[in-house]
Scaffold this motif. Structure first.
Motif, PDB file in Angstrom:
ATOM      1  N   ALA A  15       0.835  -1.211   0.000  1.00 54.00           N
ATOM      2  CA  ALA A  15       0.000   0.000   0.000  1.00 54.00           C
ATOM      3  C   ALA A  15       0.867   1.257   0.000  1.00 54.00           C
ATOM      4  CB  ALA A  15      -0.930  -0.016   1.206  1.00 54.00           C
ATOM      5  N   ALA A  18       2.217   1.747  -3.490  1.00 47.98           N
ATOM      6  CA  ALA A  18       1.168   2.278  -4.361  1.00 47.98           C
ATOM      7  C   ALA A  18       0.906   3.752  -4.058  1.00 47.98           C
ATOM      8  CB  ALA A  18      -0.108   1.457  -4.189  1.00 47.98           C
ATOM      9  N   LEU A  19       0.968   4.110  -2.781  1.00 55.77           N
ATOM     10  CA  LEU A  19       0.756   5.508  -2.398  1.00 55.77           C
ATOM     11  C   LEU A  19       1.864   6.400  -2.951  1.00 55.77           C
ATOM     12  CD1 LEU A  19      -1.071   7.347  -0.620  1.00 55.77           C
ATOM     13  CD2 LEU A  19       0.592   6.959   1.199  1.00 55.77           C
ATOM     14  N   SER A  22       1.459   6.731  -6.660  1.00 59.68           N
ATOM     15  CA  SER A  22       0.401   7.675  -7.033  1.00 59.68           C
ATOM     16  C   SER A  22       0.822   9.113  -6.767  1.00 59.68           C
ATOM     17  CB  SER A  22      -0.893   7.335  -6.307  1.00 59.68           C
ATOM     18  OG  SER A  22      -0.711   7.465  -4.912  1.00 59.68           O
ATOM     19  N   LEU A  48      -5.866   0.577 -11.948  1.00 57.52           N
ATOM     20  CA  LEU A  48      -5.392   0.272 -10.587  1.00 57.52           C
ATOM     21  C   LEU A  48      -6.508   0.151  -9.555  1.00 57.52           C
ATOM     22  CD1 LEU A  48      -2.206   2.506 -10.232  1.00 57.52           C
ATOM     23  CD2 LEU A  48      -2.320   0.054 -10.570  1.00 57.52           C
ATOM     24  N   MET A  49      -7.651   0.729  -9.810  1.00 60.94           N
ATOM     25  CA  MET A  49      -8.707   0.777  -8.807  1.00 60.94           C
ATOM     26  C   MET A  49      -9.192  -0.602  -8.344  1.00 60.94           C
ATOM     27  SD  MET A  49     -10.063   2.832  -6.779  1.00 60.94           S
ATOM     28  CE  MET A  49      -9.555   4.357  -7.485  1.00 60.94           C
ATOM     29  N   SER A  51      -7.552  -3.411  -8.137  1.00 62.61           N
ATOM     30  CA  SER A  51      -6.495  -3.986  -7.296  1.00 62.61           C
ATOM     31  C   SER A  51      -6.405  -3.267  -5.961  1.00 62.61           C
ATOM     32  CB  SER A  51      -5.151  -3.914  -8.008  1.00 62.61           C
ATOM     33  OG  SER A  51      -5.208  -4.603  -9.224  1.00 62.61           O
ATOM     34  N   LEU A  52      -6.491  -1.958  -5.989  1.00 60.35           N
ATOM     35  CA  LEU A  52      -6.429  -1.195  -4.745  1.00 60.35           C
ATOM     36  C   LEU A  52      -7.629  -1.490  -3.852  1.00 60.35           C
ATOM     37  CD1 LEU A  52      -5.105   2.282  -5.940  1.00 60.35           C
ATOM     38  CD2 LEU A  52      -3.897   0.541  -4.635  1.00 60.35           C
ATOM     39  N   GLY A  55      -7.085  -4.914  -2.295  1.00 60.82           N
ATOM     40  CA  GLY A  55      -6.071  -4.853  -1.243  1.00 60.82           C
ATOM     41  C   GLY A  55      -6.583  -4.171   0.007  1.00 60.82           C
ATOM     42  N   VAL A  56      -7.316  -3.083  -0.169  1.00 64.08           N
ATOM     43  CA  VAL A  56      -7.867  -2.375   0.987  1.00 64.08           C
ATOM     44  C   VAL A  56      -8.914  -3.233   1.700  1.00 64.08           C
ATOM     45  CG1 VAL A  56      -9.283  -0.388   1.654  1.00 64.08           C
ATOM     46  CG2 VAL A  56      -7.341  -0.073   0.132  1.00 64.08           C
TER      47      VAL A  56
END
Length: 177
Positions: A15, A18-19, A22, A48-49, A51-52, A55-56
């Motif tokens: 995460a 990814a942060l 971004s 990406l949404m 997958s994100l 993960g979240v």
């Protein structure tokens, strides 16, 4: 528990990566707005949404599972389950012992005539063998007998009454030589 923590750490690092990725894309985009040109990030966000979000949601479910385990530990739900299982095993083992003694014709065995006698015998046995569990549930004699009565059914009593109480134990036949 350690495996779950290592998964959580891995997801946290993922995460964070990814942060930072971004942010590395958003900083030039915000600078581009001031300079007069724009960068369209919708294709990247559309890719990406899912997958994100997955993960979240996985991270949130892991946190909820951890919190539920803590709640179960601090509220004593596991302790209730252990005491209930102990009482159940004691009652069932004594009931099996009574049935076995009845079938084998054990003369010193408990004599059965009514369900209330079996329930009273089992309740007394449970009170002697598991006083901690009885104190934990704050059971009085009536409550304990009600718990035991749920484990003694009509089939069990019929089996006890139909067994030969004073017959000698049956030996298996000798094999032919």
């Amino acid at each position: 528990m350690h495996r779950m923590l290592s998964y959580a750490k891995g997801l946290l690092w993922l995460a964070l990566c990814a942060l930072f990725f971004s942010f590395s894309l958003l900083l030039p985009a915000s600078a581009a707005v001031e300079g007069g040109y724009t960068i369209d990030l919708t294709p990247l966000l559309d890719a990406l949404m899912p997958s994100l979000l997955g993960g979240v949601s996985l991270l949130a479910s892991m946190v909820l599972a951890w919190l539920l385990r803590l709640l179960a530990r601090y509220t004593g739900v596991v302790l209730d389950e252990k005491h209930r299982k102990t009482l159940h095993e004691i009652v069932v083992s004594r009931l099996q012992q009574i049935v076995t003694d009845s079938y084998e014709g054990n003369r010193s065995a408990f004599r059965i005539s009514t369900k209330s006698e079996v329930v009273a015998e089992l309740a007394g046995y449970a009170a002697r063998k598991a006083p901690g569990a009885i104190r934990h549930f704050k059971l009085d004699q009536n409550g304990l007998e009600e718990f035991v009565a749920g484990r003694v059914g009509a089939k069990t009593l019929a089996r006890l009454k139909s067994s030969p109480k004073h017959a000698p134990a049956r030996l298996p036949p000798k094999p032919a030589r």
